[in-house]
Design a protein around this motif. Structure first.
Motif, short mmCIF file in Angstrom:
data_model
loop_
_atom_site.label_atom_id
_atom_site.label_comp_id
_atom_site.label_asym_id
_atom_site.label_seq_id
_atom_site.Cartn_x
_atom_site.Cartn_y
_atom_site.Cartn_z
N ARG A 24 -1.64 -1.97 -8.96
CA ARG A 24 -1.44 -0.51 -8.99
C ARG A 24 -0.47 -0.02 -7.91
O ARG A 24 -0.15 1.18 -7.89
CB ARG A 24 -2.79 0.19 -8.82
CG ARG A 24 -3.75 -0.07 -9.97
CD ARG A 24 -3.22 0.45 -11.28
NE ARG A 24 -4.12 0.16 -12.39
CZ ARG A 24 -3.80 0.34 -13.67
NH1 ARG A 24 -2.60 0.81 -13.99
NH2 ARG A 24 -4.66 0.05 -14.62
N THR A 263 -5.88 0.14 -6.36
CA THR A 263 -5.59 1.57 -6.31
C THR A 263 -4.27 1.77 -5.58
O THR A 263 -3.84 0.90 -4.82
CB THR A 263 -6.70 2.34 -5.56
OG1 THR A 263 -6.36 3.73 -5.53
CG2 THR A 263 -6.89 1.84 -4.14
N SER A 264 -3.65 2.91 -5.82
CA SER A 264 -2.42 3.25 -5.11
C SER A 264 -2.65 4.36 -4.10
O SER A 264 -1.72 4.90 -3.54
CB SER A 264 -1.34 3.69 -6.11
OG SER A 264 -1.77 4.84 -6.83
N GLN A 265 -3.94 4.69 -3.87
CA GLN A 265 -4.27 5.77 -2.93
C GLN A 265 -5.20 5.25 -1.84
O GLN A 265 -6.22 4.62 -2.12
CB GLN A 265 -4.92 6.93 -3.67
CG GLN A 265 -4.01 7.57 -4.71
CD GLN A 265 -4.69 8.71 -5.43
OE1 GLN A 265 -5.40 9.52 -4.81
NE2 GLN A 265 -4.48 8.80 -6.73
N HIS A 268 -8.86 6.25 -2.12
CA HIS A 268 -9.63 5.50 -3.12
C HIS A 268 -9.95 4.10 -2.64
O HIS A 268 -11.00 3.55 -2.97
CB HIS A 268 -8.85 5.45 -4.44
CG HIS A 268 -8.87 6.74 -5.18
ND1 HIS A 268 -8.04 7.00 -6.26
CD2 HIS A 268 -9.61 7.87 -5.01
CE1 HIS A 268 -8.28 8.21 -6.72
NE2 HIS A 268 -9.22 8.77 -5.97
N ASN A 272 -13.63 2.62 -2.59
CA ASN A 272 -14.01 1.38 -3.27
C ASN A 272 -14.71 0.41 -2.32
O ASN A 272 -15.69 -0.24 -2.70
CB ASN A 272 -12.77 0.71 -3.87
CG ASN A 272 -12.17 1.49 -5.02
OD1 ASN A 272 -12.82 2.35 -5.62
ND2 ASN A 272 -10.92 1.21 -5.34
#
Length: 289
Positions: A24, A263-265, A268, A272
């Motif tokens: 991602r 994730t790319s954030q 997040h 996680n």
């Protein structure tokens, strides 16, 4: 929580049971540079600082974006960090996914991964199967085992495999890991635009029998039926997000599962990682099914 890869080999790898999948970090359609390069680099550094020591990548992510980000963010690599890549596929300029699995292709892919990741050996490489093509599985795997004998690969795994393919692979040589699509919502084979993706449920018991970690990809797939509110109910019960409950379900489903949520954030990522501290009861797991 830890898990050991290739436990019966001369060089086992023990990692924490929540890794990070880098796919991602690329641009839209898993193509091109990230929208926020600085955040992508910080995600990698933060994950490792938080104790993540298993990173999943592939040179056809981007193309080659995630490998370069990993090297830029983390090289020289800290002790104990396991980098796992995949070969057997490539991308066309139209962003389609196609097989790249002839022995000479696999060798070229491994050499390319070694260069971009700045390593002399890759600890774990998954051979991704791209359906039934002109190259038989035994020919593909023999090329992988030859690269292993040369020292370019430490351990060989399989990705996107049916139960029959995994059984065939086990007859051909030591298979360290399996990487298949698997989540609470998607457990069996699903058809995607570039082909079928076998589910983790179809091979989990075989992995457990042989002590092979199952690494789910798309583990945060949220294709939950609208009538199924069980994940949401448990999220409220534990004051967690549905994504965290989904990851906790995977971690409790079997000690042989190694989730790699991507994730790319940065926010997040931190969310996680907190899923590893959730403790679902046997009653919770029975309720989820």
């Amino acid at each position: 929580m830890t898990i050991t890869i290739a436990a019966n080999s001369a060089q086992p790898l023990t990692v924490h049971r929540l890794g990070y999948g880098t796919m991602r970090l690329t641009g839209p359609d898993i193509w091109g540079e990230p929208a926020n390069r600085a955040e992508a680099l910080q995600i990698l550094r933060t994950a490792v600082e938080a104790g993540v020591n298993f990173l999943d990548t592939a040179d056809y992510y981007g193309e080659d974006v995630t490998n370069r980000l990993i090297a830029e963010a983390l090289h020289p690599y800290p002790a104990g960090l396991v980098l796992c890549t995949k070969v057997g596929a490539t991308r066309r300029p139209d962003k389609s996914w196609v097989p790249y699995n002839r022995p000479e292709n696999l060798r070229a892919s491994i050499d390319h991964n070694l260069r971009t990741l700045r390593r002399e050996q890759i600890q774990l490489v998954h051979l991704r199967l791209m359906g039934h093509g002109p190259v038989p599985l035994d020919e593909q795997l023999e090329a992988m085992f030859e690269l292993q004998r040369e020292g370019k690969i430490l351990h060989v795994g399989l990705s996107n495999v049916t139960r029959a393919e995994l059984e065939a692979g086990l007859r051909l040589g030591p298979i360290a890991t399996v990487e298949n699509m698997y989540s609470y919502a998607q457990r069996t084979t699903v058809q995607l635009p570039h082909g079928a993706n076998p589910g983790g449920e179809e091979v989990l018991d075989l992995c457990e029998q042989h002590g092979i970690p199952l690494i789910p990809f798309f583990s945060l797939l949220h294709a939950l039926p609208k009538a199924d509110s069980r994940i949401a109910e448990l999220a409220r019960k534990y004051q967690a997000t549905e994504a965290q409950i989904n990851l906790a379900w995977l971690l409790h489903k079997s000690p042989w599962i190694l989730p790699i949520p991507g994730t790319s954030q940065l926010a997040h990522l931190r969310e996680n990682l907190r899923a590893a501290s959730l403790r679902l009861s046997p009653e919770d797991m029975a309720y989820l099914g």
